[in-house]
Design a protein around this motif. Structure first.
Motif, PDB file in Angstrom:
ATOM      1  N   MET A 148       0.844  -1.209   0.000  1.00 62.26           N
ATOM      2  CA  MET A 148       0.000   0.000   0.000  1.00 62.26           C
ATOM      3  C   MET A 148       0.875   1.253   0.000  1.00 62.26           C
ATOM      4  SD  MET A 148      -3.283   0.816   0.257  1.00 62.26           S
ATOM      5  CE  MET A 148      -4.356  -0.222   1.220  1.00 62.26           C
ATOM      6  N   ASN A 198       1.205   5.295   0.362  1.00 61.36           N
ATOM      7  CA  ASN A 198       0.551   6.542   0.759  1.00 61.36           C
ATOM      8  C   ASN A 198       0.815   7.576  -0.340  1.00 61.36           C
ATOM      9  OD1 ASN A 198      -0.436   8.827   1.969  1.00 61.36           O
ATOM     10  ND2 ASN A 198       0.669   8.540   3.911  1.00 61.36           N
ATOM     11  N   TYR A 213      -9.407  13.819   0.861  1.00 59.86           N
ATOM     12  CA  TYR A 213      -8.500  12.688   1.135  1.00 59.86           C
ATOM     13  C   TYR A 213      -9.234  11.349   1.077  1.00 59.86           C
ATOM     14  CZ  TYR A 213      -6.286  16.882   2.805  1.00 59.86           C
ATOM     15  OH  TYR A 213      -5.817  18.162   2.876  1.00 59.86           O
ATOM     16  N   ASP A 214     -10.353  11.335   0.354  1.00 57.20           N
ATOM     17  CA  ASP A 214     -11.210  10.159   0.325  1.00 57.20           C
ATOM     18  C   ASP A 214     -11.511   9.826  -1.143  1.00 57.20           C
ATOM     19  OD1 ASP A 214     -13.248   8.356   0.455  1.00 57.20           O
ATOM     20  OD2 ASP A 214     -14.461   9.507   1.890  1.00 57.20           O
ATOM     21  N   ARG A 216      -8.224   2.094  -4.181  1.00 57.19           N
ATOM     22  CA  ARG A 216      -8.193   1.776  -2.739  1.00 57.19           C
ATOM     23  C   ARG A 216      -7.396   0.520  -2.420  1.00 57.19           C
ATOM     24  NH1 ARG A 216     -13.537   3.552  -1.418  1.00 57.19           N
ATOM     25  NH2 ARG A 216     -14.246   1.493  -0.787  1.00 57.19           N
ATOM     26  N   TYR A 268      -3.514   2.095  -3.009  1.00 60.98           N
ATOM     27  CA  TYR A 268      -3.082   3.392  -2.464  1.00 60.98           C
ATOM     28  C   TYR A 268      -3.920   3.814  -1.265  1.00 60.98           C
ATOM     29  CZ  TYR A 268      -0.980   3.627  -7.097  1.00 60.98           C
ATOM     30  OH  TYR A 268      -0.269   3.338  -8.233  1.00 60.98           O
ATOM     31  N   SER A 269      -3.282   4.625  -0.419  1.00 60.20           N
ATOM     32  CA  SER A 269      -4.022   5.267   0.672  1.00 60.20           C
ATOM     33  C   SER A 269      -3.661   6.746   0.656  1.00 60.20           C
ATOM     34  CB  SER A 269      -3.619   4.642   2.015  1.00 60.20           C
ATOM     35  OG  SER A 269      -2.243   4.892   2.241  1.00 60.20           O
ATOM     36  N   ARG A 305      -2.946   9.010   3.736  1.00 63.38           N
ATOM     37  CA  ARG A 305      -2.937   9.014   5.210  1.00 63.38           C
ATOM     38  C   ARG A 305      -2.266  10.257   5.767  1.00 63.38           C
ATOM     39  NH1 ARG A 305      -4.120   4.777   8.194  1.00 63.38           N
ATOM     40  NH2 ARG A 305      -2.620   5.312   9.816  1.00 63.38           N
ATOM     41  N   ASP A 355       1.948   6.682  12.412  1.00 72.18           N
ATOM     42  CA  ASP A 355       1.520   5.280  12.298  1.00 72.18           C
ATOM     43  C   ASP A 355       2.150   4.373  13.340  1.00 72.18           C
ATOM     44  OD1 ASP A 355      -0.135   5.805  10.243  1.00 72.18           O
ATOM     45  OD2 ASP A 355       1.213   5.105   8.655  1.00 72.18           O
TER      46      ASP A 355
END
Ligand code: SAH
Length: 338
Positions: free
Chosen positions: A1, A3, A39-40, A56, A59-60, A62, A85
């Motif tokens: 994943m 960011n 951010y969504d 999704r 990638y994120s 965060r 994190d």
């Protein structure tokens, strides 16, 4: 994943091209993040539903999570405590001025340099911040404050020049038109005197404002206050500033904390003027902000005498008004604790 806050636009474009995704999608996504503060993925309405779902998976986006926020009753300065994190804590400060909103951001969890007067070094060093954690501080403050940040200063916790690769990439992202779009003249980086970092700044970012935390009139006083002086001595630092001036034709800002009976005498002012003589500098005088320990602020008389001597020697000298001292949000007061 991955960011997305780790990536420049061209890095995301390259990843998309490799996967057969249209290149312009990368710009659309950066636009949602940096221009629309979204951010969504599910709210990115110009992307198809299938594409949003597939994003999704890989990638994120965060941001650091807000743990605590204090607002100064004196001047509206805001101090933020973030959880990363891995549960580490860092702080950032937002300075609010009628004409500008300045984000003061951290580059490390803790600091190795252990300057005698600074709270950050007291807890030791834990790790460097990632690009996403540096950029994330700015985005999170913008989100909280609800207004565009106009200036960024790398003057929070840590030594930017000891995390140079991430700082470099962050500056590029802060400056990029497709990202934060802040001009290089509105970005400042401060160093305790890491000479290779000063050389890098002259090479990579001559337009970015460079501040040097000098804090002493000569080698013997600096040695007592700043252990980094054993690595890069006062005379070497003066030479490095000279080389920077010559290479960039730009001034540097000298930060000088005034500490009672340590570096605040009239003689100290004269020695400082003599040692800076060959350089193109502006001087910021900062009466020390309270931290644990024995250091005290000089009297108003000492402060104004010191300033006057520098000015008589031809130096442009500003007495910096401390901000956010009631919330321990001023220079040298960030500890990354609640
Ligand atoms: N490590 C970098 C970036 C930190 S900037 C550097 O040293 O430049 C934070 C600034 O606050 C530095 O100029 C630092 O020397 C200054 N500072 C540290 N402790 C302080 C204190 N107690 N009062 C005022 N300024 C302080």
């Amino acid at each position: 994943m991955i960011n997305l806050l780790e990536l420049t636009l061209s890095e995301l474009q390259n990843l998309f091209v490799e996967k057969g995704i249209q290149k312009f999608r990368a710009k659309q996504i950066m636009n949602w993040i940096y221009q629309k503060n979204c951010y969504d993925f599910s709210k990115m309405s110009n992307l198809s539903k299938d594409f949003r779902v597939s994003l999704r998976k890989d990638y994120s986006i965060r941001l650091p999570e807000l743990r605590d926020k204090q607002v100064s009753a004196l001047d509206g300065t805001r101090k933020y405590l973030w959880v990363l994190d891995d549960s580490e804590l860092i702080e950032s400060v937002l300075l609010i001025h009628p004409k500008r909103v300045t984000a003061c951001i951290s580059t490390q969890v803790g600091c190795k340099l252990d300057c005698a007067f600074c709270a950050t070094g007291k807890g030791g060093f834990t790790r460097n911040l990632k690009v996403s954690e540096i950029i994330g501080q700015i985005l999170s403050m913008e989100k909280d404050f609800g207004e565009k940040i106009t200036n960024v200063v790398f003057m929070g916790m840590g030594e930017p020049m000891l995390n140079y690769n991430s700082v470099k990439k962050s500056i590029e992202m802060i400056n990029s038109k497709d990202m934060l779009n802040i001009s290089k003249r509105r970005i400042a980086v401060s160093t305790a005197g890491i000479i290779p970092g000063i050389e890098n700044m002259a090479e990579d970012f001559p337009e970015v404002v460079l501040s040097i935390s000098l804090h002493a009139p000569d080698n013997s006083v600096r040695e007592k206050l700043m252990p980094v002086n054993n690595l890069f001595s006062f005379p070497e630092l003066i030479q490095a500033i000279k080389a920077y001036n010559e290479k960039t034709s730009k001034r540097v800002t000298i930060e000088y904390i005034l500490i009672k009976d340590v570096n605040d005498s009239r003689n100290d002012a004269r020695t400082l003027a003599k040692n800076l003589k060959q350089l193109k500098v502006n001087i910021n005088l900062i009466p020390i902000n309270p931290v644990e320990g024995d250091f005290e602020r000089p009297s108003e008389k000492h402060i104004s005498d010191f300033k006057e001597i520098l000015e008589k020697n031809g130096f442009e000298t500003v007495l910096r008004h401390e901000k956010g001292t009631d919330i321990s949000g001023a220079c040298g007061q960030l500890r990354g604790k609640k």
